[in-house]
Design a protein around this motif. Structure first.
Motif: not given
Length: 376
Positions: A236-259
């Motif tokens: 949330c931006e302190i001055k205005t009160g407005y938000h944002s939202d984001m998500t990422r999924t990562v794997v450091r290395g080798e993910p399983s085939s299912e992932i």
């Protein structure tokens, strides 16, 4: 949209709309433009500016900062009523009733104790989200505020992922300077990064491994190689009160085939949903489109798999109208929404990807700029 509240007051056969809360209530902040940690009163008559009633110590600041007429509690008669009423809630209710001049319309989260006292002097009717409906269509200034917040969120995500990418490994457990890189440490670093730039973040998610199968598990323990890490940041931006939202999924290395397969399907589902977004499309239509997409690609959508809504509005609240869900109504140009498909399986873990942007008559203006890659 600006006359929505006046119409609701008139439709309810009320004389005024009343909010009693602090500016942590998005409706209060939206209608007054004023921030204070203590509860205040906002009273709005149709076709007139709203009146903000604050303690005396806040009056000058409210006159300077708010977009309302401003009275101190003394100006409004509270202390006079308090001379004859032993209960301060009763005194406050008498003050409200006198200023309102008739029946009042209140939001669903209005304090019940004050509502009961008000019923001694007038009828109290319950409003079902008129101000949230107004808030759902953003002005140019609001859009700019969310864009700023998302720009900071992109930077925070890059900071977090680079930390994971550059960490050392001790038998699969990540560490920095021989200190374990835990979910708690990663979250605190993300939140400090944002705070230094004028944004607050809380309940940040940095889950790893089996935890990622629980969509809102915030994360606990050491970040591991070859396991999915879900990072969800919603500052949330302190001055205005407005938000944002984001998500990422990562794997450091080798993910399983299912992932790896889940990631590709979630990415494609998100791109499919974004391609369908425009004004007059319903949130239900978008949700159903992604639900069908997952099912056509062989993924369950009941007790596991896609087990939450597709997304939600974002503004002064991190979750607000409109909803991209089975009950989602028509989108309007000016809505800002987060689109966040995900798949979750206890056996394999979870994957979620989330972007935020503006609904227009012609499509989706995506604010999220940070890249998407599973392997880092």
């Amino acid at each position: 949209m600006k006359n929505t509240l006046d119409r609701s007051i008139k439709k309810a056969d009320a004389a005024a709309y009343v909010i009693y809360d602090s500016s942590l209530n998005p409706d209060m902040r939206y209608m007054t433009g004023f921030t204070a940690g203590d509860s205040m009163l906002y009273i709005k008559h149709p076709d007139r500016r709203g009146t903000l009633i604050v303690p005396q110590m806040e009056k000058d600041r409210a006159l300077s900062e708010s977009k309302c007429d401003v009275l101190s509690r003394g100006d409004a008669g509270f202390f006079d009523f308090l001379k004859t009423e032993t209960d301060p809630y009763t005194a406050q209710a008498r003050m409200i009733a006198e200023i309102a001049g008739g029946n009042v319309l209140v939001p669903h989260n209005f304090p019940i104790i004050l509502a009961k006292e008000l019923e001694k002097f007038c009828e109290v009717r319950i409003d079902r989200g008129s101000i949230e409906e107004m808030r759902s269509v953003k002005s140019a200034d609001e859009i700019s505020a969310v864009r700023r917040c998302q720009k900071a969120t992109d930077a925070a995500m890059e900071f977090a992922i680079e930390m994971i990418k550059n960490a050392d490994s001790d038998n699969g457990e990540l560490e920095i300077n021989e200190v374990p890189l835990t979910s708690d440490y990663l979250k605190s670093e993300i939140e400090c990064f944002l705070l230094k730039r004028g944004f607050t973040a809380k309940d940040t998610i940095a889950s790893c491994g089996y935890e990622t199968a629980m969509p809102h598990a915030t994360g606990d323990g050491v970040i591991l190689e070859n396991e999915p890490v879900v990072i969800d940041i919603f500052p949330c931006e302190i001055k205005t009160g407005y938000h944002s939202d984001m998500t990422r999924t990562v794997v450091r290395g080798e993910p399983s085939s299912e992932i790896e397969d889940m990631y590709k399907c979630v990415y494609d589902a998100k791109m499919h949903a974004k391609s369908l977004i425009r004004s007059n499309v319903t949130g239900k239509f978008l949700y159903d489109a992604v639900m069908n997409f997952f099912e056509e690609n062989g993924y369950m959508t009941e007790t596991e798999g896609f087990i939450h809504s597709l997304g939600h509005g974002v503004g002064l609240a991190i979750h607000e109208s409109p909803s991209l869900s089975p009950s989602g109504k028509e989108l309007q140009s000016g809505n800002i929404i987060a689109v966040e498909p995900g798949l979750y399986y206890k056996k394999h873990g979870g994957v979620r990807l989330e972007d935020i942007g503006l609904v227009t008559d012609f499509g989706f203006d995506c604010f999220t700029q940070y890249k998407e890659e599973l392997r880092i």
